[in-house]
Every structure is written in C-alpha cells, then in structure tokens.
Design an enzyme around this catalytic site. Structure first.
Site, PDB file in Angstrom:
ATOM      1  N   TRP A 107       0.828  -1.213   0.000  1.00  0.00           N
ATOM      2  CA  TRP A 107       0.000   0.000   0.000  1.00  0.00           C
ATOM      3  C   TRP A 107       0.856   1.254   0.000  1.00  0.00           C
ATOM      4  O   TRP A 107       0.565   2.216  -0.723  1.00  0.00           O
ATOM      5  CB  TRP A 107      -0.968  -0.013   1.189  1.00  0.00           C
ATOM      6  CG  TRP A 107      -1.960  -1.136   1.082  1.00  0.00           C
ATOM      7  CD1 TRP A 107      -2.085  -2.195   1.932  1.00  0.00           C
ATOM      8  CD2 TRP A 107      -2.947  -1.327   0.058  1.00  0.00           C
ATOM      9  NE1 TRP A 107      -3.089  -3.021   1.488  1.00  0.00           N
ATOM     10  CE2 TRP A 107      -3.636  -2.520   0.353  1.00  0.00           C
ATOM     11  CE3 TRP A 107      -3.311  -0.610  -1.084  1.00  0.00           C
ATOM     12  CZ2 TRP A 107      -4.669  -3.018  -0.450  1.00  0.00           C
ATOM     13  CZ3 TRP A 107      -4.333  -1.104  -1.886  1.00  0.00           C
ATOM     14  CH2 TRP A 107      -5.008  -2.289  -1.558  1.00  0.00           C
ATOM     15  N   ASP A 177      -1.602   6.272   6.626  1.00  0.00           N
ATOM     16  CA  ASP A 177      -2.680   5.428   6.117  1.00  0.00           C
ATOM     17  C   ASP A 177      -2.973   4.414   7.224  1.00  0.00           C
ATOM     18  O   ASP A 177      -2.199   3.496   7.460  1.00  0.00           O
ATOM     19  CB  ASP A 177      -2.223   4.720   4.833  1.00  0.00           C
ATOM     20  CG  ASP A 177      -3.264   3.733   4.311  1.00  0.00           C
ATOM     21  OD1 ASP A 177      -4.309   3.535   4.971  1.00  0.00           O
ATOM     22  OD2 ASP A 177      -3.018   3.156   3.231  1.00  0.00           O
ATOM     23  N   LYS A 201     -12.400  -1.685   6.239  1.00  0.00           N
ATOM     24  CA  LYS A 201     -11.533  -2.596   6.962  1.00  0.00           C
ATOM     25  C   LYS A 201     -12.032  -2.773   8.397  1.00  0.00           C
ATOM     26  O   LYS A 201     -12.155  -3.873   8.879  1.00  0.00           O
ATOM     27  CB  LYS A 201     -10.087  -2.078   6.980  1.00  0.00           C
ATOM     28  CG  LYS A 201      -9.499  -1.847   5.587  1.00  0.00           C
ATOM     29  CD  LYS A 201      -9.257  -3.144   4.821  1.00  0.00           C
ATOM     30  CE  LYS A 201      -9.115  -2.952   3.320  1.00  0.00           C
ATOM     31  NZ  LYS A 201      -8.015  -2.129   2.896  1.00  0.00           N
TER      32      LYS A 201
END
Ligand SMILES: *Cc1c(COP(=O)(O)O)cnc(C)c1O
Length: 366
Positions: A107, A177, A201
């Site tokens: 990511w 993040d 998530k």
C-alpha cells in the site's frame, strides 16, 4: 441462517448488533418513513446522522479542535493522489514540493508511486528487500527536514506488520494510512498532520473514507490542477457535503462508533484486540506446521498472515476451513498463503474457533 466467522481483510466483518440495528431501521429510519439510503443528504435527519457520527468519532479518537474530520469517497486509493495534491507545496524557485515515503508494503509502495506523479517523492526507507516482513527502523530513516510531509502506512494489511513506534518527523507533518487499524486502538492524533482510512476494513461499509487533517494543512494553495472535489478545503468548508456523500455508509459508520463507545472506547478495543491476537500468535509461535510471516516485533494486531510452506497444503487448509465456517482465510493474491484479519468486530470466539481448527489440521497433516 448461520453466520460464519469472516476473516476477510476488507470488506470485512461488522458487529452483528450494528447489522441488526441497520436492518431494523431499514424501511423507516426513526419515524422518517424512509431508509437513510433514500433521504436527502440535505435533510434534517441526515444532518443529525453526519453530525453525530463526527462528534462520536471525535470523542472516540480524541480528535483535537484544530483538526477537521472529513467523510469522503474514492477509497483510500484516491487519497494516494489527494495527499500530494493537497500537501505538496511548490517552492518559490518553481521546483516541485517534496515528500518522504516509508515503503513498508504494497500500500505504501502504491502511494509512493502515485505521489511521484505530482512532485518529488523520495523513498526514505524500504523493507522490500526483506519481503516486507518488517517495518523499517523508525530511528534510522533518511528524512529531509524540508519535506512537505512524511508518509507511512501504519498497519500493512497484506504483510501483517504495524509500526511498533512512530517515526519522529520533527516539524514535518506525519501522514498515516491507518485503513486497517483505524479505531482498533487509541491514537495520539496530535502526533499526525493527517490520518486517513477506508471504512471497509474496521469501521463500516465500503464507500466511505475518513480523513482527519490538521487545520493548517487544509489550504487554498494546493497544486493548481487539483480537482475541486479533491481539495480538503472544499469538503472541510462544506462539512463533507460539497456533493452527495456516501450517506448510508456514513450512517453505518456512526452505528459502529456508538457500538465502540458502548464497549468502553478505544482503550477497551485495544485490550480485546491484543487478547485476540495473542490467542492466534501464541498458537502460531509453537506450531510445527504453521508459521507467521511477519517479524515478531512488528506484528499487526489486525492482520495475521501465515503459511505452511506448501502451496498445496495452504490451499487445502483454506478450503477445509471454509467448509468449517471459517471464511476468507486466503492470503492476498500477491503473496499467497493464509491471512486471518481479526478486526474489532471479530469476536474472541472466532479466533478461538480458528485456533482449534488449526490444531486439528496440524494433527492430521504432520
Ligand atoms: C485496503 C487498503 C487500501 C486501499 O483501500 P481502497 O478503499 O480499496 O482504495 C489502502 N491502504 C491500506 C492500508 C489498505 O488496507
């Protein structure tokens, strides 16, 4: 109807109480005679929903007054572009803004690649040489004091690592993040310039992205080509209602915030999450068949990747687990193996059921 134990990394398990409440309010939201999906985002009812969601999130996470909370769309991935567009400052001599990226997995690597489209993004450290099995040491980073921000992915969803300690970035804003750890434990918001995460998530349905950003980073002088809707200022000034927001998703996030508050907030959530992770890691650490793939000191409380060492056995494990009601244990398509995501809404019993299943599988396959 039987609900499974769902170990999906995202979209992921939501609290059953929240799903039941959303179901009970589906046809008639509190006397409105319609569902939240059907109502105007300018209505008094929806205004109440989004304002209460923001207030509850602020209380849960301890968001200081000097930070804005934005409910956005486009997923965490859109923020890979929005962050450099909003935070990189062209220099007086005409050169582009700069940012330091710590690459600790897929990511952050994607975010780094995206940022390079808009300015000078530098890689301050990477753990790619170690297969992203660890987080680069926070104390030996090559950070430049004049960067516009330092970027991290605080919990790596695919490789199952998380920062044991935040890097000290001095006066340079830290951008995190936090998609796969958002609201899983307390965070000291004042240490960050910006925290963001996709809801799917740990906090709600796909379609909502939450950005918590310090006031001084919400500015008019963004990179000139930044689309109006991607300017934090646009959405901050409009209370996230510059255009139609993901209204139903925000409502479900709000229900999850209430669910967390009723259960003692984030400190209590961390305790539950540490306990669940311990059950699984303790088993993995002594197993002769299964092996965790992340370095011990950096292991995530949320995403637990593991392997047997045999692709064939891994595949059989995933299939047999599914048949036993333990769903979505396949590792990310880029790394294979297995991964158990044990977010806030995964009950301890689910993790215990997984460990019992692994013990049985190990006994049968040694
Ligand atoms: C899932 C994930 C993303 C991507 O989220 P989308 O909402 O699909 O764009 C980004 N970062 C992390 C850490 C993730 O887990």
């Amino acid at each position: 109807m039987a609900r499974v134990y769902n170990f999906s990394a995202g979209p992921a398990v939501l609290p059953e109480e929240v799903l039941r409440q959303a179901a009970s309010e589906m046809l008639d939201y509190r006397g409105c005679g319609m569902s939240v999906m059907e109502m105007s985002h300018r209505s008094a009812a929806f205004k109440g929903i989004i304002e209460e969601a923001e207030a509850d999130l602020r209380e849960l996470l301890g968001v200081p007054e000097s930070y804005r909370v934005l409910f956005l769309q486009g997923g965490a991935t859109l923020q890979f572009a929005a962050i450099p567009m909003n935070l990189m400052r062209p220099r007086p001599d005409g050169s582009s803004g700069t940012a330091d990226y710590i690459v600790s997995g897929s990511w952050s690597k994607k975010a780094f690649k995206e940022a390079k489209l808009y300015g000078e993004a530098r890689c301050a450290a990477s753990s790619e040489d170690g297969g992203f099995s660890y987080v680069p040491d926070a104390d030996s980073l090559d950070l430049s004091p004049d960067a516009d921000y330092v970027y991290i992915c605080q919990n790596e969803t695919i490789y199952g690592t998380r920062y044991p300690k935040l890097p000290d970035t001095g006066n340079v804003p830290l951008v995190s993040d936090a998609s796969s750890m958002f609201l899983s434990e307390p965070m000291d918001v004042s240490r960050y310039g910006l925290i963001y995460g996709g809801a799917q998530k740990n906090i709600g349905p796909a379609g909502v992205t939450i950005v918590v950003v310090r006031d001084d980073l919400v500015r008019d002088d963004v990179l000139p080509f930044t689309p109006t809707i991607m300017r934090y200022k646009t959405q901050a000034d409009a209370g996230s209602l510059s255009n139609t927001p993901p209204a139903w998703g925000i409502y479900v996030c709000g229900l999850v915030f209430k669910w967390l508050k009723e259960r003692g907030g984030l400190a209590a959530a961390r305790e539950r999450n540490e306990e669940k992770a311990r059950v699984l890691y303790d088993y993995l650490d002594q197993s002769k068949l299964f092996k965790g793939t992340a370095r011990k000191e950096d292991r995530s409380l949320m995403n637990v990747p593991f392997v047997t060492g045999s692709d064939e056995l891994d595949a059989r494990f995933v299939a047999e687990a599914k048949a036993a009601g333990l769903e979505s244990l396949k590792g990310h398509r880029s790394v294979g193996g297995m991964r158990a995501s044990i977010y806030n809404a995964m009950p301890r019993e689910g993790v215990e059921a997984l460990v019992r299943f692994m013990e049985r599988f190990e006994a049968e396959n040694r």
